[in-house]
Design a protein around this motif. Sequence first.
Motif, PDB file in Angstrom:
ATOM      1  N   GLY A   1      22.256   7.697  -8.438  1.00  0.00           N
ATOM      2  CA  GLY A   1      23.823   8.535  -7.242  1.00  0.00           C
ATOM      3  C   GLY A   1      23.206   9.817  -6.771  1.00  0.00           C
ATOM      4  O   GLY A   1      23.682  10.330  -6.064  1.00  0.00           O
ATOM      5  N   THR A   2      21.268   9.870  -6.574  1.00  0.00           N
ATOM      6  CA  THR A   2      21.092  10.916  -5.931  1.00  0.00           C
ATOM      7  C   THR A   2      19.687  10.278  -5.990  1.00  0.00           C
ATOM      8  O   THR A   2      18.826   9.678  -6.331  1.00  0.00           O
ATOM      9  CB  THR A   2      20.612  11.564  -7.295  1.00  0.00           C
ATOM     10  N   ILE A   3      19.760  10.264  -4.498  1.00  0.00           N
ATOM     11  CA  ILE A   3      18.728   9.887  -3.322  1.00  0.00           C
ATOM     12  C   ILE A   3      17.229  10.839  -3.780  1.00  0.00           C
ATOM     13  O   ILE A   3      17.807  12.656  -3.475  1.00  0.00           O
ATOM     14  CB  ILE A   3      18.774   9.871  -1.949  1.00  0.00           C
ATOM     15  N   GLY A   4      16.055  10.712  -4.205  1.00  0.00           N
ATOM     16  CA  GLY A   4      15.326  11.704  -4.159  1.00  0.00           C
ATOM     17  C   GLY A   4      14.732  11.865  -3.071  1.00  0.00           C
ATOM     18  O   GLY A   4      14.837  11.539  -1.686  1.00  0.00           O
ATOM     19  N   ASP A   5      13.134  12.873  -2.942  1.00  0.00           N
ATOM     20  CA  ASP A   5      12.499  13.531  -2.055  1.00  0.00           C
ATOM     21  C   ASP A   5      11.593  12.210  -0.794  1.00  0.00           C
ATOM     22  O   ASP A   5      11.261  12.711  -0.154  1.00  0.00           O
ATOM     23  CB  ASP A   5      11.890  14.686  -2.469  1.00  0.00           C
TER      24      ASP A   5
ATOM     25  N   ASP B   1       0.926  -1.317   0.360  1.00  0.00           N
ATOM     26  CA  ASP B   1       0.158   0.349   0.118  1.00  0.00           C
ATOM     27  C   ASP B   1       1.036   1.017   0.179  1.00  0.00           C
ATOM     28  O   ASP B   1      -0.225   2.435   0.509  1.00  0.00           O
ATOM     29  CB  ASP B   1      -1.044   0.134   1.753  1.00  0.00           C
ATOM     30  N   ILE B   2       1.637   1.055  -0.420  1.00  0.00           N
ATOM     31  CA  ILE B   2       3.104   2.581  -0.816  1.00  0.00           C
ATOM     32  C   ILE B   2       3.499   2.404  -1.762  1.00  0.00           C
ATOM     33  O   ILE B   2       3.995   1.741  -2.693  1.00  0.00           O
ATOM     34  CB  ILE B   2       4.079   2.079  -0.015  1.00  0.00           C
ATOM     35  N   ALA B   3       2.242   3.530  -2.157  1.00  0.00           N
ATOM     36  CA  ALA B   3       2.892   4.107  -4.060  1.00  0.00           C
ATOM     37  C   ALA B   3       4.129   5.114  -3.836  1.00  0.00           C
ATOM     38  O   ALA B   3       4.015   6.325  -4.029  1.00  0.00           O
ATOM     39  CB  ALA B   3       2.011   4.518  -4.343  1.00  0.00           C
ATOM     40  N   TYR B   4       5.346   4.839  -4.428  1.00  0.00           N
ATOM     41  CA  TYR B   4       6.085   5.328  -3.941  1.00  0.00           C
ATOM     42  C   TYR B   4       6.653   5.693  -5.125  1.00  0.00           C
ATOM     43  O   TYR B   4       6.167   5.906  -6.802  1.00  0.00           O
ATOM     44  CB  TYR B   4       7.506   4.260  -4.112  1.00  0.00           C
ATOM     45  N   ILE B   5       7.131   7.195  -4.856  1.00  0.00           N
ATOM     46  CA  ILE B   5       7.031   9.085  -6.478  1.00  0.00           C
ATOM     47  C   ILE B   5       8.137   8.990  -6.057  1.00  0.00           C
ATOM     48  O   ILE B   5       8.766   8.756  -7.253  1.00  0.00           O
ATOM     49  CB  ILE B   5       6.134  10.031  -5.685  1.00  0.00           C
ATOM     50  N   ASN B   6       9.255   9.608  -5.112  1.00  0.00           N
ATOM     51  CA  ASN B   6       9.846   9.716  -4.974  1.00  0.00           C
ATOM     52  C   ASN B   6      10.761  10.814  -6.061  1.00  0.00           C
ATOM     53  O   ASN B   6      12.098  10.351  -6.718  1.00  0.00           O
ATOM     54  CB  ASN B   6      11.684   8.602  -4.842  1.00  0.00           C
ATOM     55  N   ASN B   7       9.961  11.926  -5.864  1.00  0.00           N
ATOM     56  CA  ASN B   7      11.033  12.671  -7.656  1.00  0.00           C
ATOM     57  C   ASN B   7      12.550  13.574  -6.484  1.00  0.00           C
ATOM     58  O   ASN B   7      12.623  13.075  -5.933  1.00  0.00           O
ATOM     59  CB  ASN B   7      10.040  13.989  -6.901  1.00  0.00           C
ATOM     60  N   GLY B   8      12.928  13.264  -8.111  1.00  0.00           N
ATOM     61  CA  GLY B   8      14.523  13.440  -8.616  1.00  0.00           C
ATOM     62  C   GLY B   8      14.996  12.633  -7.656  1.00  0.00           C
ATOM     63  O   GLY B   8      16.721  12.239  -8.043  1.00  0.00           O
ATOM     64  N   GLY B   9      14.925  11.117  -7.546  1.00  0.00           N
ATOM     65  CA  GLY B   9      15.217   9.918  -7.989  1.00  0.00           C
ATOM     66  C   GLY B   9      16.185   9.666  -8.860  1.00  0.00           C
ATOM     67  O   GLY B   9      15.906   9.610  -9.770  1.00  0.00           O
TER      68      GLY B   9
END
Length: 190
Positions: free
Chosen positions: A90-94, A79-87
Motif C-alpha cells: 500500500g506504500t511506494i517506497g523511495d 546489477d540493480i540492488a533494490y533497497i526501496n526505503n519505506g516500501g
Amino acid sequence: MGDMSWDEYWHKHGFMLPDFRRLYARHTFPCPVFNAMGNHDNDPWCASDQEASAAFRREIGPTYYSFNIGKAHFVCLDDIAYINNGGAVGTIGDKSYKNYVTEDQLAWLRKDLALVEDRTAPLFVLVHAPLAYPNASFGNTYYDEARAGQLLDCFEGFSEVHVLSGHSHDNRNCQLTDAVIDHNTGAVCA
C-alpha cells in the motif's frame, strides 16, 4: 536491457509485469528476446531486493542466467540492488537502489565462465546499468569501483567482452579494459 515496466504505474495505474507480457505477446518478434531486470521492474511496495524482484522472476524469468548462440556466450546479470526505503504493501517506497552485481551472482558467474572453453570467442554480458561512465579528465567513473573490479576480474582470460547496458538516457561506449567494452544504449523515454 530492463525497465519493461515503470514502477510508478504498477499500483497507481494497474500496469504491472503481467500486463507487459500480454502486450508483448500481441506484438511477436521473429527472434527470441532475452530480458535483463531494470530498476523500474521492481515492485515498489517491497523493501528488499529479493522480495521486490519476485514478480519479475514469476512473470519474465530468472534475474540472471546464461546461454550460447553460435560460438558466443551470453550472460545476463541483475546489477540493480533494490533497497526501496519505506516500501510496504500500500506504500511506494523511495525506490532507492545501488548499481552492483551481488556476491551470489559473482559466485555463479565464476562457475558459469569456468565452463567456457573458447575464451577468444565473444562474451556478451547483459546488464541494466552501465558499469562506468567515461570521464574525459579522470578516466572511467565507476558506479561502485570495488564491485565493478570484482566483476571485471571474472572476465580475466577472455579476449573480447562486450557489456551491453541500458538505464541511462544517452548512448556511449566505454573501454573498461583492453578486452572489455561497455556499450550503453540509452532509453528512449525521459
